[in-house]
Design an enzyme around this catalytic site. Structure first.
Site, mmCIF file in Angstrom:
data_model
loop_
_atom_site.group_PDB
_atom_site.id
_atom_site.type_symbol
_atom_site.label_atom_id
_atom_site.label_comp_id
_atom_site.label_asym_id
_atom_site.label_seq_id
_atom_site.Cartn_x
_atom_site.Cartn_y
_atom_site.Cartn_z
ATOM 1 N N ALA A 95 61.466 -24.210 94.741
ATOM 2 C CA ALA A 95 62.297 -25.220 95.417
ATOM 3 C C ALA A 95 63.723 -25.271 94.853
ATOM 4 C CB ALA A 95 61.636 -26.582 95.283
ATOM 5 N N TYR A 96 63.879 -24.927 93.565
ATOM 6 C CA TYR A 96 65.216 -25.017 92.941
ATOM 7 C C TYR A 96 66.072 -23.760 93.135
ATOM 8 C CZ TYR A 96 64.241 -29.594 90.790
ATOM 9 O OH TYR A 96 63.979 -30.927 90.565
ATOM 10 N N ASN B 18 60.344 -32.316 88.080
ATOM 11 C CA ASN B 18 61.695 -32.830 88.356
ATOM 12 C C ASN B 18 61.916 -34.015 87.428
ATOM 13 O OD1 ASN B 18 61.023 -35.426 89.800
ATOM 14 N ND2 ASN B 18 59.974 -33.965 91.133
ATOM 15 N N ASP C 156 47.060 -18.702 89.291
ATOM 16 C CA ASP C 156 47.325 -20.125 89.492
ATOM 17 C C ASP C 156 47.275 -20.778 88.113
ATOM 18 O OD1 ASP C 156 47.113 -22.841 89.909
ATOM 19 O OD2 ASP C 156 45.515 -22.693 91.398
ATOM 20 N N ILE C 157 48.392 -21.321 87.675
ATOM 21 C CA ILE C 157 48.486 -21.835 86.295
ATOM 22 C C ILE C 157 47.533 -23.001 86.044
ATOM 23 C CG2 ILE C 157 50.372 -23.527 86.536
ATOM 24 C CD1 ILE C 157 51.635 -22.081 84.034
ATOM 25 N N GLY D 252 55.108 -27.623 95.019
ATOM 26 C CA GLY D 252 55.003 -26.417 94.193
ATOM 27 C C GLY D 252 54.009 -26.547 93.057
ATOM 28 N N VAL D 253 54.391 -25.981 91.931
ATOM 29 C CA VAL D 253 53.484 -25.963 90.778
ATOM 30 C C VAL D 253 53.271 -27.387 90.245
ATOM 31 C CG1 VAL D 253 55.256 -25.435 89.023
ATOM 32 C CG2 VAL D 253 52.921 -24.627 88.716
ATOM 33 N N ASP D 254 54.279 -28.226 90.360
ATOM 34 C CA ASP D 254 54.203 -29.629 89.921
ATOM 35 C C ASP D 254 53.088 -30.369 90.682
ATOM 36 O OD1 ASP D 254 54.913 -32.008 88.714
ATOM 37 O OD2 ASP D 254 56.782 -32.283 89.826
#
Ligand code: AR6
Length: 183
Positions: A133-134, A30, A16-17, A38-40
């Site tokens: 997601a992308y 985005n 996990d970053i 997500g990660v964001d």
């Protein structure tokens, strides 16, 4: 897995970053910079509200209200994260591969590494940008990410780059891609 390139370290880890103690972690954001899933979402939750406030200031002051274009990167502090800084970059949405997706993805890595060098940071950690997601196919994204980072590290002595992959499967894909290209 860990390799040495021109005095730099490149490593691949599962994790996990938001828990990584690097000088900077990279956010797959985005264009609004206002957070998301997500990660964001994970980065914003872990960093706290001040991160969103700084992102809003960047939108107003640096970007004059515009969205951050895909491929570009900006840097904020890390607030409650173990990392000192967050580099926010916007990956391309996968639209079939003929809309400069690979070039824009490569620019995410190049521009993040340029910020790392500009601010004399010695350790940066990347997630797998655009492959959630992308919908960028991960095998292709891994090849773009790895080639961009390795070519940069061959030329510049910066320190350490870690790819932090969220699943064992994703880590295997990145490692295999590295072996296939450079092994
Ligand atoms: N640590 C490391 N990797 C993670 C983590 C984490 N905590 N959480 C997810 N991943 P995504 P994108 C992985 O969708 O495709 C957001 O809503 C995940 O498994 O986060 O660039 C933004 O606001 C996947 O491998 O980013 C944008 O709207 C990778 O991170 C949009 O999603 C990227 O998945 C960006 O989409």
């Amino acid at each position: 897995m860990k390799v040495e390139i021109n005095g730099n370290i490149l490593e691949f880890k599962k994790g996990d970053i938001t828990t990584v103690q690097a000088d900077a972690i990279v956010n797959a954001a985005n264009g609004t910079l206002l957070g998301g899933g997500g990660v964001d979402g994970a980065i914003h939750r872990a960093a706290g509200k001040e991160l969103l406030q700084e992102c809003k200031r960047i939108r107003e002051e640096q970007l004059h209200g515009e969205e951050l274009p895909s491929g570009d990167a900006v840097m904020t502090k890390g607030y409650n994260l173990p990392a000192d800084y967050v580099i926010h970059t916007v990956g391309p949405v996968w639209e079939g591969g003929e809309h400069k997706e690979a070039e824009r993805l490569s620019n995410c890595y190049k521009n993040s590494l340029a910020l790392m060098r500009e601010h004399q940071l010695q350790h940066i950690a990347f997630p797998s940008i655009s492959t959630g997601a992308y919908r960028f196919p991960i095998e292709l994204a891994a090849a773009v990410a790895i080639e961009t980072v390795v070519e940069y590290l061959k030329k510049e002595r910066v320190g350490k780059v870690t790819f932090v992959l969220f699943s064992e499967e994703d880590k295997e894909i990145y490692q295999t891609t590295y072996e296939n290209i450079y092994g």
